[in-house]
Scaffold this active site. Structure first.
Site, PDB file in Angstrom:
ATOM      1  N   HIS A   3       0.835  -1.200   0.000  1.00 46.78           N
ATOM      2  CA  HIS A   3       0.000   0.000   0.000  1.00 46.78           C
ATOM      3  C   HIS A   3       0.875   1.258   0.000  1.00 46.78           C
ATOM      4  CE1 HIS A   3      -3.658   2.330   1.259  1.00 46.78           C
ATOM      5  NE2 HIS A   3      -2.720   3.134   1.741  1.00 46.78           N
ATOM      6  N   GLU A   4       1.807   1.329   0.934  1.00 43.74           N
ATOM      7  CA  GLU A   4       2.645   2.524   1.040  1.00 43.74           C
ATOM      8  C   GLU A   4       3.656   2.611  -0.103  1.00 43.74           C
ATOM      9  OE1 GLU A   4       1.913   4.873   3.001  1.00 43.74           O
ATOM     10  OE2 GLU A   4       0.383   3.725   4.051  1.00 43.74           O
ATOM     11  N   HIS A  44       1.934   4.213  -3.020  1.00 43.41           N
ATOM     12  CA  HIS A  44       1.867   5.670  -2.863  1.00 43.41           C
ATOM     13  C   HIS A  44       3.183   6.313  -3.309  1.00 43.41           C
ATOM     14  CE1 HIS A  44      -1.986   6.009  -1.012  1.00 43.41           C
ATOM     15  NE2 HIS A  44      -1.656   5.465   0.142  1.00 43.41           N
TER      16      HIS A  44
END
Length: 206
Positions: free
Chosen positions: A21-22, A25
C-alpha cells in the site's frame, strides 16, 4: 485456534498489505516527479520503513489499521497538477490492495483442487487473510475523511472550492475519524464496502 496461532497466520498478510500500500503511494509520487519518498527510503518492499506500530497493532487486534504515511510534496509534480496528482497518489494505495486481493483470489481458485493436501491447506489458510486484509485496508482508506486516502480522492473529483474544504478539514481529520470509529459509523461503511469488493472479485474470478 489460539491468538498466537491466528496472529502467525494473519501476520504475513498484514505486512504485505501495509508494505505494498505505502510502496504504491511512493512509487506513483516518484513517477509524477516527487523524489521525497525516494529520499525518505519509502520506495522499498522492506516492511519496516512503512510500519506505524499503533496502526500495525490495530490491524493485529481488530483487523483494520494503518501504516506510516508516505510524505509527498505535490509542488514537485511535473506530469500533472497538484490536485490531480494527489488524487492519483492516494488512489495508488487502495488500488494496490484491491489488486493484491484479486491476485490472491486467482491463486485461491487454482489451489482449491489441492485443498485435501497438507500443503494446499496451509497455502489456502494463508491466502484467505491476504484477500481479507487487503480488502479491509482498501475499504478503510477509501473512507472520505482526512487523513485517509478517500479524502484526497474525493478532493481530486470535486471543484476547487470543494477540494479546498476537504483540505481544510485535515486539521480536524484525526478527531473526526476517531469519533467515527468510537461511534461505530466507520464499521458501517467499512464492512459493507469490503464485502462489496469481495463479491465483485469473487464473481470475476469464479
Amino acid at each position: 485456534m489460539s491468538w498466537i496461532a491466528e496472529t502467525l497466520i494473519w501476520l504475513p498478510a498484514i505486512l504485505i498489505a501495509l508494505t505494498f500500500h505505502e510502496y504504491a503511494h511512493g512509487r506513483v509520487a516518484s513517477f509524477l516527479g516527487d523524489d521525497t519518498p525516494y529520499y525518505q527510503g519509502r520506495l522499498t518492499l522492506n516492511p519496516f520503513p512503512h510500519i506505524d506500530w499503533v496502526g500495525f497493532l490495530m490491524l493485529l487486534l481488530f483487523k483494520f489499521g494503518w501504516a506510516k504515511p508516505v510524505q509527498v510534496n505535490p509542488y514537485n509534480f511535473k506530469k500533472t497538477g497538484i490536485k490531480q496528482g494527489m488524487m492519483l497518489v492516494s488512489l495508488a494505495g487502495p488500488g494496490m490492495n484491491i489488486l493484491l486481493a484479486f491476485i490472491g483470489m486467482i491463486i485461491l481458485k487454482w489451489l482449491l483442487p489441492y485443498q485435501a493436501m497438507e500443503w494446499g491447506q496451509m497455502a489456502i489458510a494463508l491466502l484467505y487473510p491476504l484477500i481479507q486484509i487487503n480488502l479491509i485496508l482498501a475499504a478503510f482508506n477509501l473512507i472520505p475523511v482526512p487523513p485517509l486516502d478517500g479524502a484526497k480522492i474525493l478532493a481530486g473529483l470535486l471543484p476547487d472550492r470543494g477540494a479546498a474544504l476537504i483540505y481544510q478539514m485535515e486539521q480536524y481529520g484525526m478527531l473526526i475519524l476517531l469519533l467515527l470509529i468510537v461511534t461505530g459509523i466507520t464499521g458501517k461503511i467499512l464492512w459493507p464496502l469490503a464485502n462489496f469488493m469481495y463479491g465483485i472479485i469473487y464473481t470475476i474470478v469464479f
